[in-house]
Enzyme design. Sequence first.
Site, PDB file in Angstrom:
ATOM      1  CE  LYS A 286      13.246   7.490  10.043  1.00  0.00           C
ATOM      2  NZ  LYS A 286      11.772   7.780  10.111  1.00  0.00           N
ATOM      3  CD  GLU A 372      -3.191   3.815   7.810  1.00  0.00           C
ATOM      4  OE1 GLU A 372      -2.250   4.321   7.569  1.00  0.00           O
ATOM      5  OE2 GLU A 372      -3.353   2.524   8.128  1.00  0.00           O
ATOM      6  NE  ARG A 400      -2.509  -0.153   4.626  1.00  0.00           N
ATOM      7  CZ  ARG A 400      -1.328  -0.551   5.327  1.00  0.00           C
ATOM      8  NH1 ARG A 400      -0.744   0.256   6.111  1.00  0.00           N
ATOM      9  NH2 ARG A 400      -0.902  -1.596   4.964  1.00  0.00           N
TER      10      ARG A 400
END
Length: 640
Positions: A286, A372, A400
């Site tokens: 990244k 979640e 969600r």
Amino acid sequence: MSKMLKTPLLDEVNFPADLRKLKESDLGQLADELRAETINVVSSTGGHLGASLGVVELTVALHYVFNTPKDHLVWDVGHQAYPHKIITGRRNKIRTLRQGGGLSGFTKRAESEYDPFGAAHAATSISAALGLSVASGFKGLENNSIAVIGDGSMTAGMAYEAMNNAGSMNRRLIVILNDNDMSIAPPVGAMSAYLSRLISSRYYRSLRHLMRDLAKKFPKRLEQAAAKSEEYARGLVTGGTMFEELGFYYIGPVDGHNLEHLLPVLKNVRDSNEPGPVLVHVVTKKGGGYPPAEAAADKYHGVGKFDATTGALVKAPQGPPSYTKVFAEALSAEAQTDNKIIAITGAMPSGTGLDIFAKTFPERCFDVGIAEQHAVTFAAGLAAEGYKPFAAIYSTFLQRAYDSVVHDVSIQGLPVRFAIDRAGMVGADGVTHQGSFDITYLGCLPGMVLMAAADEAELVHMVKTQVAIDNRPSGLRYPRGNGVGVEMPQKAEVLEIGKGRITKEGNTVALLSYGTRLADCHIAAESLDEIGLSTTVADARFAKPIDEDLVRRLAMDHEVLITIEEGTIGGFASQITHFLAFNGLLESGLKFRPMYLPDFYIDHDTQQQQYKIAGLSAENIVENVLKALGKYGTKMTSSV
């Protein structure tokens, strides 16, 4: 900030078809130019830089090897797709990224045929790509469907649900696992590349097919044992046993920054005639290729404007603290004297401010990954044992977990405290991250207590109030961005549940605000006062239960009552409307007008502009009052 770049190869690539005309030996230079252009763009627009830098070579390789857009390329989340946008016909608009009227910061179907599926929430790519693949089968097409999913998204259960389904089919599906959380040492990388080329080759897979046919001549038990032995042997070498168990043919790990490793593997996968899904494990870094991002703790995941040469961020003017920071510090203060307070986040410790909490209480802070639904039920389990869990989740991500909120929290009346960040318009992140619906989807649940902070001081009091609510669930919403600069309280107070407050007295017009539109209500009230319409301003504080005494007083003592909220239809105004109707307060001449988010999605822009588009600005409030009184368009004017 940004500077002019020399990008001779990139200048020739407007679409992937142009890319595929290049020699393989030129792709390294193209990737370098694409990385430089991405850095240059984001330095002037802000955005998700680290993820995009990590997939530059992978982006080039995928568009070079596969026939996009005929082949479907689905990026999970989409925040890493800036290089993809640049080489798919959008370079001329790339400096409008995340700005009003400009390109989205995520993939978007309406933007380009090269975005076959829109995204911004994690772990949707495999499901979507499988759907695209099955649809292609119905149409008699033999194109490829490719899902690029990061290791972070692989913490979400939806990814495994999709893989489990795909593993039982013989559809062509290619999953690229973009793993930026591991590294490959050079010697291991070379061996891994060799093995990956080998096991992805037609020769190996044809030989594997031959051996599988021969094994069918064995007794059933021996046939099954032979198949398992081959899977586990490859799994031990490559580390892909789990994916093999889900029905995927595993290849990797492959160095995602080395085109000499990537290209042959992707070509082999493309040219294979074997049915069934394939997973290619690609290792990237990244922020790769940009030292300031590589050195940063968050790898420049999301940045504002910065100097492209040095990486130095442009400092925003000092102002009031962010709501997120105020929440985190208030929760940390409460936890100092209450060891039952637990903080939970779904892979967003810095986004929700819980990184601040974790520094003081690491053993009481849980990052459960992009999960979640699990986060909410985990919190419910803690609450069932007398603890005080705070589930700090963005409004748009809490959607969600809605089944868990209903089934595991609400029905059981468990005191889970929902800290709902990013409530309302969110600016540059756009429709996918806007907290538009939580007032409505939580307000319909029996027993739920709902609060909204009008300013940063109110937020401190509401955190303490949530700590005190120990017999039912509660939700506290607050927006993205900074507070309004009010004086902060020396000591937090527990608010009386369901009681609002009057912040300005008048006698003709009543403005009842739920949330941070209170500041605009005061601006509107000044303008209304100037034209002779004495105005009361009230802060509801609670959407459930509502302050019935306050609402009754506002309705009976004023000619006009306006409610203002940063949510959609069915929310706060719905609660007020029902109360007014059932108590006969709409039958004596009261002019009642609810103001809420309109019935359409509002694209990325500044938050201020988004609220104007939504019709929730101070000017819109004045306009609604005048319309209610039949005076809009007359010579009466205001100074808004």
